[in-house]
Design a protein around this motif. Structure first.
Motif, PDB file in Angstrom:
ATOM      1  N   ILE A   1      46.520   7.603  17.985  1.00 59.78           N
ATOM      2  CA  ILE A   1      47.764   8.091  17.299  1.00 59.78           C
ATOM      3  C   ILE A   1      49.220   8.219  18.279  1.00 59.78           C
TER       4      ILE A   1
ATOM      5  N   ILE B   1      44.819  10.910   8.777  1.00 59.06           N
ATOM      6  CA  ILE B   1      45.791  10.820   9.670  1.00 59.06           C
ATOM      7  C   ILE B   1      46.907  10.099   8.811  1.00 59.06           C
TER       8      ILE B   1
ATOM      9  N   PHE C   1      48.059   1.442  14.200  1.00 61.57           N
ATOM     10  CA  PHE C   1      46.987   2.346  14.587  1.00 61.57           C
ATOM     11  C   PHE C   1      45.707   1.423  15.073  1.00 61.57           C
TER      12      PHE C   1
END
Length: 217
Positions: free
Chosen positions: A104, A138, A156
């Motif tokens: 992240i 996320i 990511f």
């Protein structure tokens, strides 16, 4: 349970207790003491060229003490002198959710969104009780905060982000970091709340170490 996993749990817990003291050992005894308030690495690490003193905060998004440390750290960063280069390094003491949280951070960094999102990630985990350890969660969090979710997930999951996460683990291992938050200085020293007495005292120790490096120490 290996040393790093065990130490991570004990030291992170210990930081909270250390933070309760009104006067830190480092403050009470004058100048910080090597081996007590900070550690000198037996083998200095290479640092980026450019003449600046490198300072690193080792952290984990899931750590409540890292979250609590953020306001103090932010205030300190605003006062750092021009010859100091600061960066954050997320650590992983085991696979999940540590590695996901590392990715992240590095995805946000690649997208130029760390300044806008760093504190928001902490808030989501520690105040809104979101785990942020699954890609759909996320993605939804990023979209809610105005970030293109498909683009974020592409970065990511990218090789470059995974490579940065591995390099972060190697650096934390080289610094012998076994608890967070911790502060590394110029590949030579590190300190932490558990060593200095409180996280605020760790900032004072870091200032001392920056001065020491500046004088050639």
């Amino acid at each position: 349970m290996n040393r790093r996993d065990f130490s991570a749990q004990l030291i992170v817990a210990g930081l909270g207790a250390a933070g309760a003291s009104l006067t830190s050992p480092a403050q009470a005894q004058g100048s910080p003491v090597e081996g007590k308030h900070y550690v000198r690495l037996s083998q200095p690490l290479p640092t980026p060229a450019g003449g600046k003193i490198e300072v690193i905060e080792f952290f984990w998004y899931g750590c409540p003490h890292c979250n609590a440390f953020e306001p103090t750290l932010d205030a300190w960063l605003k006062k750092l002198p021009a010859d100091v280069a600061f960066r954050r390094v997320p650590v992983a003491f085991r696979d999940e959710p540590y590695t996901t949280h590392q990715r992240i951070f590095y995805a946000l960094e690649a997208l130029g969104k760390v300044e806008a999102m760093h504190r928001k990630v902490f808030y989501a985990i520690h105040s809104d009780r979101q785990r942020l350890d699954k890609a759909p969660d996320i993605a939804a969090f990023m979209a809610k905060n105005g970030i293109d979710a498909p683009k974020f997930l592409e970065v990511f999951n990218s090789f470059s982000v995974q490579t940065k996460a591995r390099q972060a683990n190697q650096l934390a291992a080289a610094y012998k970091i076994d608890g967070v938050p911790a502060i590394g200085v110029q590949g030579r020293y590190f300190t932490s709340g558990s060593l200095a007495g409180t996280n605020e005292a760790a900032i004072s120790v870091a200032d001392f170490l920056i001065q020491r490096v500046r004088k050639g120490g």
